[in-house]
Design a protein around this motif. Sequence first.
Motif, PDB file in Angstrom:
ATOM      1  N   ASP A  39      31.018  46.988  61.742  1.00  0.00           N
ATOM      2  CA  ASP A  39      31.352  46.108  62.978  1.00  0.00           C
ATOM      3  C   ASP A  39      32.437  46.729  63.832  1.00  0.00           C
ATOM      4  N   LYS A  41      34.414  45.018  65.316  1.00  0.00           N
ATOM      5  CA  LYS A  41      35.970  44.341  65.128  1.00  0.00           C
ATOM      6  C   LYS A  41      36.475  44.769  63.992  1.00  0.00           C
ATOM      7  N   ARG A  75      42.362  40.934  73.520  1.00  0.00           N
ATOM      8  CA  ARG A  75      42.638  39.809  72.732  1.00  0.00           C
ATOM      9  C   ARG A  75      43.907  39.180  72.924  1.00  0.00           C
ATOM     10  N   ARG A 103      39.436  30.303  63.511  1.00  0.00           N
ATOM     11  CA  ARG A 103      38.250  31.057  64.065  1.00  0.00           C
ATOM     12  C   ARG A 103      38.475  32.606  63.971  1.00  0.00           C
ATOM     13  N   ASN A 104      39.891  33.038  64.075  1.00  0.00           N
ATOM     14  CA  ASN A 104      40.137  34.400  63.689  1.00  0.00           C
ATOM     15  C   ASN A 104      39.586  34.883  62.561  1.00  0.00           C
ATOM     16  N   GLU A 106      37.525  33.418  60.386  1.00  0.00           N
ATOM     17  CA  GLU A 106      36.142  33.765  60.194  1.00  0.00           C
ATOM     18  C   GLU A 106      35.545  34.937  60.953  1.00  0.00           C
ATOM     19  N   GLU A 107      36.231  35.097  62.055  1.00  0.00           N
ATOM     20  CA  GLU A 107      35.536  36.130  63.147  1.00  0.00           C
ATOM     21  C   GLU A 107      35.658  37.551  61.929  1.00  0.00           C
ATOM     22  N   PHE A 108      37.161  37.667  61.321  1.00  0.00           N
ATOM     23  CA  PHE A 108      37.357  38.861  60.693  1.00  0.00           C
ATOM     24  C   PHE A 108      36.588  38.956  59.340  1.00  0.00           C
ATOM     25  N   VAL A 110      33.495  37.908  59.082  1.00  0.00           N
ATOM     26  CA  VAL A 110      32.141  38.315  59.579  1.00  0.00           C
ATOM     27  C   VAL A 110      32.128  39.979  59.634  1.00  0.00           C
ATOM     28  N   ALA A 111      33.318  40.402  60.440  1.00  0.00           N
ATOM     29  CA  ALA A 111      33.393  41.800  60.425  1.00  0.00           C
ATOM     30  C   ALA A 111      33.422  42.646  59.411  1.00  0.00           C
TER      31      ALA A 111
END
Length: 134
Positions: A39, A41, A75, A103-104, A106-108, A110-111
Amino acid sequence: MLFHFWERQVGRWAQYEGAQVPRNFKDQCAYISNHLQVDDKLELLHLVITIIKHDDHNADADKRRAQRIWDFYGRHDLFQDSDGNMPTHKLSQPYDNLKIVRRNVEEFAVAVSASGPRVDDTSFDPKPKTDEQQ
């Protein structure tokens, strides 16, 4: 913790294939890009985790990491103050000024979950070692 789990998994994937285990992030990404998707990110997560993990053991390196997060990834939200401002002086002490919200995380997550074996890659089939192989 998520990133370190990913790092360990890369080592396991390499061992299953009989390859040398990559020791740093750049080599890990180079190794897995042959077999796995990475990913975009994941590097951002690596930079954030390294700032958190080292906390001024190498202040100049942390400033460079923060600058890359700021410039390359854009960012600014990771260094905002309580008023939502994005002052560049925050980059001089990245550990103290890093702001991670739900949210960060959760974003990480996903990455990390998106950086693994490709579903369509039938040539990559790591199998656990048996007791005799360990």
